[in-house]
Design a protein around this motif. Structure first.
Motif, PDB file in Angstrom:
ATOM      1  N   ALA A 268       0.828  -1.208   0.000  1.00 51.58           N
ATOM      2  CA  ALA A 268       0.000   0.000   0.000  1.00 51.58           C
ATOM      3  C   ALA A 268       0.862   1.258   0.000  1.00 51.58           C
ATOM      4  O   ALA A 268       0.481   2.282  -0.587  1.00 51.58           O
ATOM      5  CB  ALA A 268      -0.920  -0.002   1.213  1.00 51.58           C
ATOM      6  N   ASP A 269       2.026   1.179   0.644  1.00 55.01           N
ATOM      7  CA  ASP A 269       2.933   2.329   0.699  1.00 55.01           C
ATOM      8  C   ASP A 269       3.823   2.432  -0.536  1.00 55.01           C
ATOM      9  O   ASP A 269       4.662   3.346  -0.629  1.00 55.01           O
ATOM     10  CB  ASP A 269       3.831   2.233   1.941  1.00 55.01           C
ATOM     11  N   GLY A 270       3.677   1.500  -1.474  1.00 56.21           N
ATOM     12  CA  GLY A 270       4.473   1.533  -2.699  1.00 56.21           C
ATOM     13  C   GLY A 270       5.900   1.081  -2.513  1.00 56.21           C
ATOM     14  O   GLY A 270       6.765   1.350  -3.359  1.00 56.21           O
ATOM     15  N   GLN A 271       6.167   0.376  -1.420  1.00 58.11           N
ATOM     16  CA  GLN A 271       7.530  -0.090  -1.179  1.00 58.11           C
ATOM     17  C   GLN A 271       7.840  -1.309  -2.050  1.00 58.11           C
ATOM     18  O   GLN A 271       6.960  -2.096  -2.382  1.00 58.11           O
ATOM     19  CB  GLN A 271       7.710  -0.463   0.292  1.00 58.11           C
ATOM     20  N   LYS A 272       9.112  -1.439  -2.403  1.00 62.07           N
ATOM     21  CA  LYS A 272       9.556  -2.639  -3.082  1.00 62.07           C
ATOM     22  C   LYS A 272       9.718  -3.734  -2.039  1.00 62.07           C
ATOM     23  O   LYS A 272      10.504  -3.601  -1.093  1.00 62.07           O
ATOM     24  CB  LYS A 272      10.884  -2.393  -3.809  1.00 62.07           C
ATOM     25  N   CYS A 273       8.954  -4.773  -2.186  1.00 63.44           N
ATOM     26  CA  CYS A 273       8.903  -5.797  -1.159  1.00 63.44           C
ATOM     27  C   CYS A 273       9.920  -6.891  -1.439  1.00 63.44           C
ATOM     28  O   CYS A 273      10.109  -7.301  -2.590  1.00 63.44           O
ATOM     29  CB  CYS A 273       7.505  -6.403  -1.092  1.00 63.44           C
ATOM     30  N   PRO A 274      10.588  -7.357  -0.395  1.00 67.20           N
ATOM     31  CA  PRO A 274      11.491  -8.493  -0.586  1.00 67.20           C
ATOM     32  C   PRO A 274      10.707  -9.728  -1.008  1.00 67.20           C
ATOM     33  O   PRO A 274       9.483  -9.776  -0.881  1.00 67.20           O
ATOM     34  CB  PRO A 274      12.104  -8.675   0.806  1.00 67.20           C
ATOM     35  N   ALA A 275      11.427 -10.687  -1.498  1.00 67.28           N
ATOM     36  CA  ALA A 275      10.770 -11.916  -1.947  1.00 67.28           C
ATOM     37  C   ALA A 275       9.978 -12.546  -0.809  1.00 67.28           C
ATOM     38  O   ALA A 275      10.443 -12.603   0.333  1.00 67.28           O
ATOM     39  CB  ALA A 275      11.815 -12.893  -2.467  1.00 67.28           C
ATOM     40  N   ARG A 276       8.794 -12.996  -1.121  1.00 64.83           N
ATOM     41  CA  ARG A 276       7.944 -13.661  -0.153  1.00 64.83           C
ATOM     42  C   ARG A 276       7.777 -15.116  -0.562  1.00 64.83           C
ATOM     43  O   ARG A 276       7.972 -15.465  -1.737  1.00 64.83           O
ATOM     44  CB  ARG A 276       6.573 -12.978  -0.090  1.00 64.83           C
ATOM     45  N   PRO A 277       7.386 -15.992   0.346  1.00 66.43           N
ATOM     46  CA  PRO A 277       7.160 -17.384  -0.035  1.00 66.43           C
ATOM     47  C   PRO A 277       6.215 -17.476  -1.225  1.00 66.43           C
ATOM     48  O   PRO A 277       5.186 -16.783  -1.278  1.00 66.43           O
ATOM     49  CB  PRO A 277       6.549 -17.991   1.230  1.00 66.43           C
ATOM     50  N   ALA A 278       6.575 -18.327  -2.163  1.00 61.21           N
ATOM     51  CA  ALA A 278       5.795 -18.428  -3.399  1.00 61.21           C
ATOM     52  C   ALA A 278       4.342 -18.771  -3.121  1.00 61.21           C
ATOM     53  O   ALA A 278       3.433 -18.262  -3.794  1.00 61.21           O
ATOM     54  CB  ALA A 278       6.437 -19.466  -4.324  1.00 61.21           C
ATOM     55  N   LEU A 279       4.105 -19.626  -2.127  1.00 56.24           N
ATOM     56  CA  LEU A 279       2.728 -20.038  -1.846  1.00 56.24           C
ATOM     57  C   LEU A 279       1.863 -18.845  -1.463  1.00 56.24           C
ATOM     58  O   LEU A 279       0.724 -18.727  -1.929  1.00 56.24           O
ATOM     59  CB  LEU A 279       2.707 -21.082  -0.723  1.00 56.24           C
ATOM     60  N   LEU A 280       2.395 -17.941  -0.641  1.00 52.92           N
ATOM     61  CA  LEU A 280       1.616 -16.768  -0.242  1.00 52.92           C
ATOM     62  C   LEU A 280       1.310 -15.904  -1.456  1.00 52.92           C
ATOM     63  O   LEU A 280       0.184 -15.419  -1.627  1.00 52.92           O
ATOM     64  CB  LEU A 280       2.375 -15.969   0.811  1.00 52.92           C
ATOM     65  N   GLU A 281       2.298 -15.715  -2.335  1.00 54.46           N
ATOM     66  CA  GLU A 281       2.054 -14.922  -3.538  1.00 54.46           C
ATOM     67  C   GLU A 281       1.002 -15.585  -4.419  1.00 54.46           C
ATOM     68  O   GLU A 281       0.120 -14.916  -4.955  1.00 54.46           O
ATOM     69  CB  GLU A 281       3.365 -14.744  -4.312  1.00 54.46           C
ATOM     70  N   HIS A 282       1.087 -16.887  -4.575  1.00 57.79           N
ATOM     71  CA  HIS A 282       0.104 -17.596  -5.396  1.00 57.79           C
ATOM     72  C   HIS A 282      -1.307 -17.416  -4.836  1.00 57.79           C
ATOM     73  O   HIS A 282      -2.261 -17.192  -5.596  1.00 57.79           O
ATOM     74  CB  HIS A 282       0.433 -19.094  -5.449  1.00 57.79           C
ATOM     75  N   LEU A 283      -1.444 -17.520  -3.523  1.00 59.76           N
ATOM     76  CA  LEU A 283      -2.761 -17.388  -2.896  1.00 59.76           C
ATOM     77  C   LEU A 283      -3.319 -15.982  -3.069  1.00 59.76           C
ATOM     78  O   LEU A 283      -4.513 -15.805  -3.355  1.00 59.76           O
ATOM     79  CB  LEU A 283      -2.671 -17.740  -1.412  1.00 59.76           C
ATOM     80  N   LEU A 284      -2.470 -14.975  -2.905  1.00 52.47           N
ATOM     81  CA  LEU A 284      -2.934 -13.598  -3.056  1.00 52.47           C
ATOM     82  C   LEU A 284      -3.326 -13.300  -4.494  1.00 52.47           C
ATOM     83  O   LEU A 284      -4.329 -12.624  -4.754  1.00 52.47           O
ATOM     84  CB  LEU A 284      -1.843 -12.629  -2.589  1.00 52.47           C
ATOM     85  N   ILE A 285      -2.557 -13.800  -5.436  1.00 54.41           N
ATOM     86  CA  ILE A 285      -2.906 -13.607  -6.846  1.00 54.41           C
ATOM     87  C   ILE A 285      -4.197 -14.344  -7.164  1.00 54.41           C
ATOM     88  O   ILE A 285      -5.102 -13.809  -7.825  1.00 54.41           O
ATOM     89  CB  ILE A 285      -1.749 -14.085  -7.759  1.00 54.41           C
ATOM     90  N   GLY A 286      -4.312 -15.572  -6.668  1.00 53.64           N
ATOM     91  CA  GLY A 286      -5.523 -16.343  -6.919  1.00 53.64           C
ATOM     92  C   GLY A 286      -6.768 -15.708  -6.342  1.00 53.64           C
ATOM     93  O   GLY A 286      -7.864 -15.850  -6.897  1.00 53.64           O
ATOM     94  N   ALA A 287      -6.629 -14.985  -5.229  1.00 55.29           N
ATOM     95  CA  ALA A 287      -7.775 -14.332  -4.594  1.00 55.29           C
ATOM     96  C   ALA A 287      -8.094 -12.976  -5.206  1.00 55.29           C
ATOM     97  O   ALA A 287      -9.081 -12.336  -4.829  1.00 55.29           O
ATOM     98  CB  ALA A 287      -7.514 -14.167  -3.104  1.00 55.29           C
TER      99      ALA A 287
END
Length: 324
Positions: free
Chosen positions: A30-49
């Motif tokens: 939300a703050d526009g920060q460049k986020c470090p790599a996150r676990p792939a599963l969490l990214e997949h779930l957020l994209i899927g939702a």
């Protein structure tokens, strides 16, 4: 009613939003920060939702989620967290929910959240313990009030007492809709303190007290035109609910009204809902009542009764009794 939070319609979506909020990922995005790599599963779930998309520079909010997050991030977090709690309770406690309700309530993460005893003071400890469930109740009211206010007929200048009114969101909606209306919210001390922090509205006052006590309404006798219970009475056993309702009717002058705005009894159509939000209602399913329960109490006290209803996540009923 379609959900205001489509990202939470699946359990995996709600859980992912809760995890991403707790670890700071959503606030960073939300703050526009460049986020470090996150676990792939969490990214997949957020994209899927539908919460995020993968762009060249990394993960980013979808336009729809970004707008919702800006508008009310607290409500999104509160509802995601509650769905996750409710899902755990339903999955692991359904046997007890069906066959041994007191044991279910004792072990339930959902019911442990609602520490009313910790709302009886205003220290930082009390406020921190109370804030999570107040946030959830406020999030529900924010979604529900636009649909419930039209069911409630007020007169110009009505003086409302909203019992268990949380942070005053419903009262604020009524004040802004009906000319000259004022409202006093009666709730536990920590809830009122949080309400005063969040909502400074002309005509809205917070009064700390416990409506379960026999003399709690005595200071309002003859000074109130409408007593409103919104999503409150189902919290309490039948005898307690009847006593609170009877005391409310007892402080009204002729023509005064008592209004009970509650979900109806939980039924097959509610159990058959296809989104994760139904889990939040399922944990309370044994407590929701047919509106005839409230109507009968009003009629036994000589009040004339009308009712209006609307379909939201469940059927909501506004049952109004008018003092003769």
């Amino acid at each position: 009613m379609t959900t205001d939070f489509p990202w939470l319609e699946t359990l995996q979506g709600a859980a992912a939003v809760d995890v991403a909020a707790r670890c700071g990922l959503l606030s960073d995005l939300a703050d526009g920060q460049k986020c470090p790599a996150r676990p792939a599963l969490l990214e997949h779930l957020l994209i899927g939702a539908g919460v995020t998309v993968r762009e060249a520079h990394g993960l980013a909010f979808t336009a729809e989620f970004a707008a919702a997050w800006r508008a009310d991030s607290a409500a999104i977090m509160a509802r995601a967290s509650f769905i996750r709690r409710a899902a755990a309770d339903v999955a692991m406690g359904l046997d007890e929910m069906v066959f041994d309700l007191p044991a279910f309530m004792e072990r339930s993460a959902t019911f442990r959240l609602f520490r009313y005893d910790m709302a009886e003071g205003t220290t930082s400890e009390h406020l921190n313990a109370t804030r999570p469930w107040v946030d959830y109740v406020e999030a529900l009211s924010r979604s529900e009030s636009p649909h419930l206010v039209p069911l409630i007929n007020l007169r110009e200048g009505d003086r409302i007492l909203e019992i268990g009114g949380n942070t005053g969101l419903m009262s604020e909606a009524l004040i802004s809709t009906y000319k000259g209306v004022t409202s006093r919210v009666l709730d536990l001390p920590a809830v009122c303190a949080l309400g005063r922090e969040r909502r400074v509205v002309p005509g809205l006052e917070f009064c700390a007290g416990d409506a379960r006590k026999p003399d709690a309404l005595a200071p309002f006798d003859g000074l109130i035109d409408v007593v409103l219970f919104k999503s409150v009475l189902h919290d309490w056993p039948a005898d307690d609910a009847e006593n609170m309702l009877a005391r409310a009717m007892g402080i009204l002058s002729p023509g005064g009204r008592v209004i009970v705005c509650e979900r109806g009894a939980y039924g097959p159509e509610d159990a058959g809902a296809k989104d994760a939000n139904t889990l939040a209602n399922m944990v309370f399913s044994r407590f929701y009542r047919d509106p005839l329960f409230y109507e009968d109490i009003m009629k036994r006290n000589g009040f004339a009764v009308t009712r209006k209803s609307v379909q939201l996540d469940m059927m909501f009923h506004a049952t109004t009794g008018t003092c003769p």
